[in-house]
Motif scaffolding. Structure first.
Motif, PDB file in Angstrom:
ATOM      1  N   ALA A  20      17.992  17.161 -14.016  1.00  0.00           N
ATOM      2  CA  ALA A  20      16.634  17.639 -14.264  1.00  0.00           C
ATOM      3  C   ALA A  20      15.641  17.020 -13.288  1.00  0.00           C
ATOM      4  O   ALA A  20      14.817  17.723 -12.686  1.00  0.00           O
ATOM      5  N   GLY A  21      15.718  15.709 -13.103  1.00  0.00           N
ATOM      6  CA  GLY A  21      14.763  15.024 -12.234  1.00  0.00           C
ATOM      7  C   GLY A  21      14.858  15.452 -10.784  1.00  0.00           C
ATOM      8  O   GLY A  21      13.828  15.661 -10.117  1.00  0.00           O
ATOM      9  N   SER A  22      16.084  15.592 -10.272  1.00  0.00           N
ATOM     10  CA  SER A  22      16.241  15.989  -8.867  1.00  0.00           C
ATOM     11  C   SER A  22      15.689  17.388  -8.625  1.00  0.00           C
ATOM     12  O   SER A  22      15.093  17.654  -7.571  1.00  0.00           O
ATOM     13  N   ASN A  23      15.839  18.269  -9.602  1.00  0.00           N
ATOM     14  CA  ASN A  23      15.339  19.630  -9.420  1.00  0.00           C
ATOM     15  C   ASN A  23      13.834  19.741  -9.666  1.00  0.00           C
ATOM     16  O   ASN A  23      13.195  20.632  -9.120  1.00  0.00           O
ATOM     17  N   VAL A  24      13.281  18.834 -10.466  1.00  0.00           N
ATOM     18  CA  VAL A  24      11.821  18.770 -10.568  1.00  0.00           C
ATOM     19  C   VAL A  24      11.222  18.433  -9.205  1.00  0.00           C
ATOM     20  O   VAL A  24      10.244  19.044  -8.757  1.00  0.00           O
ATOM     21  N   MET A  25      11.823  17.451  -8.529  1.00  0.00           N
ATOM     22  CA  MET A  25      11.336  17.066  -7.202  1.00  0.00           C
ATOM     23  C   MET A  25      11.465  18.225  -6.218  1.00  0.00           C
ATOM     24  O   MET A  25      10.543  18.494  -5.438  1.00  0.00           O
ATOM     25  N   SER A  26      12.590  18.930  -6.244  1.00  0.00           N
ATOM     26  CA  SER A  26      12.765  20.079  -5.355  1.00  0.00           C
ATOM     27  C   SER A  26      11.746  21.161  -5.657  1.00  0.00           C
ATOM     28  O   SER A  26      11.201  21.799  -4.744  1.00  0.00           O
ATOM     29  N   ALA A  27      11.446  21.374  -6.945  1.00  0.00           N
ATOM     30  CA  ALA A  27      10.471  22.389  -7.333  1.00  0.00           C
ATOM     31  C   ALA A  27       9.070  22.029  -6.850  1.00  0.00           C
ATOM     32  O   ALA A  27       8.300  22.901  -6.435  1.00  0.00           O
ATOM     33  N   VAL A  28       8.737  20.731  -6.892  1.00  0.00           N
ATOM     34  CA  VAL A  28       7.420  20.286  -6.417  1.00  0.00           C
ATOM     35  C   VAL A  28       7.227  20.661  -4.955  1.00  0.00           C
ATOM     36  O   VAL A  28       6.169  21.160  -4.544  1.00  0.00           O
ATOM     37  N   PHE A  29       8.267  20.458  -4.142  1.00  0.00           N
ATOM     38  CA  PHE A  29       8.137  20.780  -2.726  1.00  0.00           C
ATOM     39  C   PHE A  29       8.208  22.282  -2.479  1.00  0.00           C
ATOM     40  O   PHE A  29       7.656  22.776  -1.499  1.00  0.00           O
ATOM     41  N   ALA A  30       8.863  23.024  -3.360  1.00  0.00           N
ATOM     42  CA  ALA A  30       8.826  24.485  -3.250  1.00  0.00           C
ATOM     43  C   ALA A  30       7.409  24.986  -3.482  1.00  0.00           C
ATOM     44  O   ALA A  30       6.911  25.867  -2.769  1.00  0.00           O
ATOM     45  N   VAL A  31       6.723  24.417  -4.477  1.00  0.00           N
ATOM     46  CA  VAL A  31       5.323  24.771  -4.722  1.00  0.00           C
ATOM     47  C   VAL A  31       4.456  24.372  -3.535  1.00  0.00           C
ATOM     48  O   VAL A  31       3.574  25.128  -3.093  1.00  0.00           O
ATOM     49  N   ALA A  32       4.716  23.173  -2.984  1.00  0.00           N
ATOM     50  CA  ALA A  32       3.936  22.697  -1.833  1.00  0.00           C
ATOM     51  C   ALA A  32       4.090  23.631  -0.643  1.00  0.00           C
ATOM     52  O   ALA A  32       3.103  23.964   0.037  1.00  0.00           O
ATOM     53  N   ARG A  33       5.326  24.088  -0.376  1.00  0.00           N
ATOM     54  CA  ARG A  33       5.529  25.027   0.732  1.00  0.00           C
ATOM     55  C   ARG A  33       4.765  26.318   0.495  1.00  0.00           C
ATOM     56  O   ARG A  33       4.174  26.877   1.420  1.00  0.00           O
ATOM     57  N   GLY A  34       4.776  26.792  -0.748  1.00  0.00           N
ATOM     58  CA  GLY A  34       4.043  28.016  -1.054  1.00  0.00           C
ATOM     59  C   GLY A  34       2.549  27.855  -0.853  1.00  0.00           C
ATOM     60  O   GLY A  34       1.889  28.745  -0.315  1.00  0.00           O
ATOM     61  N   VAL A  35       2.010  26.716  -1.279  1.00  0.00           N
ATOM     62  CA  VAL A  35       0.571  26.454  -1.107  1.00  0.00           C
ATOM     63  C   VAL A  35       0.211  26.392   0.366  1.00  0.00           C
ATOM     64  O   VAL A  35      -0.806  26.937   0.815  1.00  0.00           O
ATOM     65  N   VAL A  36       1.053  25.707   1.151  1.00  0.00           N
ATOM     66  CA  VAL A  36       0.816  25.617   2.589  1.00  0.00           C
ATOM     67  C   VAL A  36       0.821  26.994   3.215  1.00  0.00           C
ATOM     68  O   VAL A  36      -0.040  27.334   4.044  1.00  0.00           O
ATOM     69  N   ALA A  37       1.773  27.825   2.822  1.00  0.00           N
ATOM     70  CA  ALA A  37       1.864  29.170   3.389  1.00  0.00           C
ATOM     71  C   ALA A  37       0.645  30.000   3.022  1.00  0.00           C
ATOM     72  O   ALA A  37       0.076  30.706   3.874  1.00  0.00           O
ATOM     73  N   MET A  38       0.211  29.940   1.769  1.00  0.00           N
ATOM     74  CA  MET A  38      -0.932  30.737   1.321  1.00  0.00           C
ATOM     75  C   MET A  38      -2.230  30.306   1.990  1.00  0.00           C
ATOM     76  O   MET A  38      -3.108  31.120   2.245  1.00  0.00           O
TER      77      MET A  38
END
Length: 227
Positions: free
Chosen positions: A156-174
């Motif tokens: 759970a913890g490792s995928n929370v961290m991966s999800a945080v950076f997925a959101v960050a990439r999306g924000v950067v792109a937008m």
């Protein structure tokens, strides 16, 4: 992959994914009675292929290095999530998986050959990876809350961290921050930090999965619990 640091970390991520996949595969071959382990190993192999295809951008055709890479990365993540579900005895929503991959194929193709846009493709990829991470976190957390031991928290913890950076990439792109990546550290970190976080996250996820299998094997070997 215009940035050398991102290329190098993506290569490290691919090597880490291959090693983790081999570890799960070896364990799975010895514990074939456990469902989902071969599915997880297949997902790791597909993820490794996706990273490799991503590294070939600029030298291989876009259909492989962009569309193929995106489908392999999301598809590999889906297979690891499916493997975890099967291991825990939960149903895999294959129809939702098909819809997710079809949506990714259509949107990635559109922003590659019809209206070329790297930020749009990054956003599309991030949005399609989020459900995969969310499912892994949700399934692992529910397993921990019911009857699974603490290694479920590693997943759970490792995928929370991966999800945080997925959101960050999306924000950067937008926000158009991808254009500022070479000169602004915060954009560079948000856009490519997933490659830095990726190897340890993959290792922690794999360790958690293998420990869950180990705990199950140990429990079954206890007197009075064997079949």
């Amino acid at each position: 992959m215009q940035h050398p640091q991102a290329y190098a970390w993506a290569l490290v991520l691919m090597v880490a994914m291959v090693l983790c996949t081999l570890a799960v595969l070896v364990f799975a071959l010895g514990m074939r009675r456990y469902p989902g382990m071969l599915t997880w190993a297949a997902g790791g192999g597909v993820l490794s292929t996706g990273i490799f295809l991503m590294l070939t951008q600029g030298s291989w055709p876009w259909v492989a290095s962009i569309l193929g890479a995106n489908l392999c990365l999301v598809g590999g993540g889906v297979l690891t999530a499916a493997g975890l579900r099967q291991f825990l005895g939960r149903r895999v929503p294959w129809r939702a998986v098909a819809v997710l991959l079809a949506s990714l194929a259509c949107l990635a193709s559109w922003f590659t050959w019809v209206r070329f846009s790297v930020p749009a493709r990054v956003l599309v990829f991030s949005l399609h990876m989020l459900p995969v991470y969310a499912d892994l976190v949700r399934v692992a957390w529910r397993a921990f809350r019911t009857d699974s031991p603490w290694p479920a928290l590693l997943i759970a913890g490792s995928n929370v961290m991966s999800a945080v950076f997925a959101v960050a990439r999306g924000v950067v792109a937008m926000s158009g921050g991808l254009d500022a990546v070479p000169s602004v550290f915060i954009w560079e970190f948000a856009a490519y930090g997933a490659f830095v976080v990726g190897p340890p996250a993959v290792v922690v996820h794999t360790v958690g999965f293998l420990l869950l299998a180990g705990y199950r094997s140990t429990r079954e070997m206890r007197p009075g619990r064997a079949d």
